[in-house]
Motif scaffolding. Structure first.
Motif, mmCIF file in Angstrom:
data_model
loop_
_atom_site.group_PDB
_atom_site.id
_atom_site.type_symbol
_atom_site.label_atom_id
_atom_site.label_comp_id
_atom_site.label_asym_id
_atom_site.label_seq_id
_atom_site.Cartn_x
_atom_site.Cartn_y
_atom_site.Cartn_z
ATOM 1 N N HIS A 82 2.358 -16.072 -7.194
ATOM 2 C CA HIS A 82 2.185 -15.824 -5.760
ATOM 3 C C HIS A 82 0.721 -15.918 -5.334
ATOM 4 O O HIS A 82 0.434 -16.220 -4.176
ATOM 5 N N ILE A 83 -0.187 -15.669 -6.248
ATOM 6 C CA ILE A 83 -1.608 -15.891 -5.946
ATOM 7 C C ILE A 83 -1.844 -17.376 -5.719
ATOM 8 O O ILE A 83 -2.524 -17.785 -4.769
ATOM 9 N N TRP A 84 -1.257 -18.193 -6.574
ATOM 10 C CA TRP A 84 -1.409 -19.646 -6.431
ATOM 11 C C TRP A 84 -0.720 -20.166 -5.169
ATOM 12 O O TRP A 84 -1.204 -21.105 -4.536
ATOM 13 N N LEU A 85 0.408 -19.564 -4.803
ATOM 14 C CA LEU A 85 1.139 -20.020 -3.621
ATOM 15 C C LEU A 85 0.468 -19.598 -2.317
ATOM 16 O O LEU A 85 0.728 -20.179 -1.265
ATOM 17 N N GLY A 86 -0.367 -18.589 -2.359
ATOM 18 C CA GLY A 86 -1.088 -18.157 -1.165
ATOM 19 C C GLY A 86 -0.469 -16.961 -0.491
ATOM 20 O O GLY A 86 0.613 -16.488 -0.856
ATOM 21 N N LYS A 87 -1.183 -16.494 0.546
ATOM 22 C CA LYS A 87 -0.770 -15.242 1.185
ATOM 23 C C LYS A 87 0.559 -15.331 1.922
ATOM 24 O O LYS A 87 1.192 -14.310 2.163
ATOM 25 N N ASP A 88 0.994 -16.538 2.277
ATOM 26 C CA ASP A 88 2.279 -16.659 2.966
ATOM 27 C C ASP A 88 3.471 -16.371 2.050
ATOM 28 O O ASP A 88 4.579 -16.143 2.526
ATOM 29 N N SER A 89 3.233 -16.378 0.736
ATOM 30 C CA SER A 89 4.339 -16.170 -0.201
ATOM 31 C C SER A 89 4.579 -14.693 -0.527
ATOM 32 O O SER A 89 5.572 -14.361 -1.164
ATOM 33 N N ILE A 90 3.693 -13.820 -0.092
ATOM 34 C CA ILE A 90 3.895 -12.395 -0.379
ATOM 35 C C ILE A 90 4.501 -11.693 0.829
ATOM 36 O O ILE A 90 4.377 -12.163 1.966
ATOM 37 N N SER A 91 5.165 -10.601 0.555
ATOM 38 C CA SER A 91 5.778 -9.796 1.618
ATOM 39 C C SER A 91 5.533 -8.319 1.293
ATOM 40 O O SER A 91 6.425 -7.634 0.804
ATOM 41 N N PRO A 92 4.312 -7.839 1.541
ATOM 42 C CA PRO A 92 3.982 -6.452 1.190
ATOM 43 C C PRO A 92 4.923 -5.461 1.870
ATOM 44 O O PRO A 92 5.331 -5.660 3.013
ATOM 45 N N GLN A 93 5.246 -4.436 1.128
ATOM 46 C CA GLN A 93 6.182 -3.451 1.653
ATOM 47 C C GLN A 93 5.837 -2.072 1.098
ATOM 48 O O GLN A 93 5.412 -1.942 -0.049
ATOM 49 N N LEU A 94 6.050 -1.078 1.905
ATOM 50 C CA LEU A 94 5.852 0.314 1.523
ATOM 51 C C LEU A 94 7.194 1.005 1.704
ATOM 52 O O LEU A 94 7.773 0.975 2.793
ATOM 53 N N LYS A 95 7.711 1.613 0.620
ATOM 54 C CA LYS A 95 9.035 2.216 0.720
ATOM 55 C C LYS A 95 9.130 3.443 -0.175
ATOM 56 O O LYS A 95 8.546 3.500 -1.246
ATOM 57 N N THR A 96 9.901 4.415 0.275
ATOM 58 C CA THR A 96 10.170 5.608 -0.506
ATOM 59 C C THR A 96 11.440 5.374 -1.313
ATOM 60 O O THR A 96 12.459 4.964 -0.769
ATOM 61 N N ILE A 97 11.341 5.655 -2.611
ATOM 62 C CA ILE A 97 12.457 5.419 -3.521
ATOM 63 C C ILE A 97 12.914 6.756 -4.096
ATOM 64 O O ILE A 97 12.098 7.569 -4.525
ATOM 65 N N LYS A 98 14.209 6.980 -4.119
ATOM 66 C CA LYS A 98 14.777 8.189 -4.738
ATOM 67 C C LYS A 98 14.753 8.017 -6.250
ATOM 68 O O LYS A 98 14.986 6.923 -6.762
ATOM 69 N N ILE A 99 14.478 9.121 -6.950
ATOM 70 C CA ILE A 99 14.461 9.087 -8.406
ATOM 71 C C ILE A 99 15.422 10.127 -8.955
ATOM 72 O O ILE A 99 15.758 11.094 -8.273
ATOM 73 N N SER A 100 15.873 9.898 -10.185
ATOM 74 C CA SER A 100 16.854 10.809 -10.777
ATOM 75 C C SER A 100 16.262 11.712 -11.858
ATOM 76 O O SER A 100 16.979 12.535 -12.413
ATOM 77 N N GLN A 101 14.989 11.575 -12.147
ATOM 78 C CA GLN A 101 14.372 12.395 -13.190
ATOM 79 C C GLN A 101 14.309 13.858 -12.739
ATOM 80 O O GLN A 101 14.041 14.140 -11.589
#
Length: 159
Positions: A82-101
């Protein structure tokens, strides 16, 4: 012999041997004496327990490490692509994930495993949730599928 003490003995011995570089009888004897002294002091201070040394030397920990290393290599390849493909190939995301620990150690192992995998960072660990930043939406989807969570829960159950 207590399993915690035995595991600590193995770890200290391996650490000492790797750092020493000298393997004469005298040096090995002094190393063994120092390790035994540390074990005695640790036992007297009552600091060797399931919290201070939670993971036993079982096949499951080694299989988890092998799996994690494989995931790190795959994620590195993806990030480089994705570095080689450039910034258009990334889709940054921020998300909260539930965990089972359930234990603090299990939660920390999960958060650290997320951060070790390139392209993802565990930002906040609170209760039964981890806030994760990912370069790709696919990284979040992979975490939501729960393979890493399940492996760490299995690892946690061995502690």
């Amino acid at each position: 012999m207590n399993q915690h003490i035995f595991t600590l003995f193995l770890c200290l011995t391996l650490f000492w041997l790797l750092n020493s570089g000298h393997y004469s009888l005298l040096i090995l004897s002094l190393g063994l004496a120092s390790i035994i002294l540390v074990l005695i002091i640790s036992q007297q201070m009552d600091i060797v327990d399931h919290e201070s040394q939670p993971l036993y030397l079982t096949p499951i920990i080694f299989s988890y490490y092998v799996w994690l290393i494989k995931e790190i290599v795959k994620a590195n390849i993806t990030v480089v692509k994705h570095i080689w493909l450039g910034k258009d190939s990334i889709s940054p995301q921020l998300k909260t994930i539930k965990i089972s620990q359930k234990t603090d150690m299990g939660k920390v192992i999960y958060a650290n495993s997320i951060t070790l995998t390139p392209g993802t960072v565990a930002i906040k660990l609170q209760g039964d949730e981890i806030l994760v930043h990912a370069l790709l939406t696919a990284n979040i989807a992979s975490l939501e599928q729960g393979e890493m969570d399940a492996r760490i829960s299995k690892l946690e159950s061995q502690c």
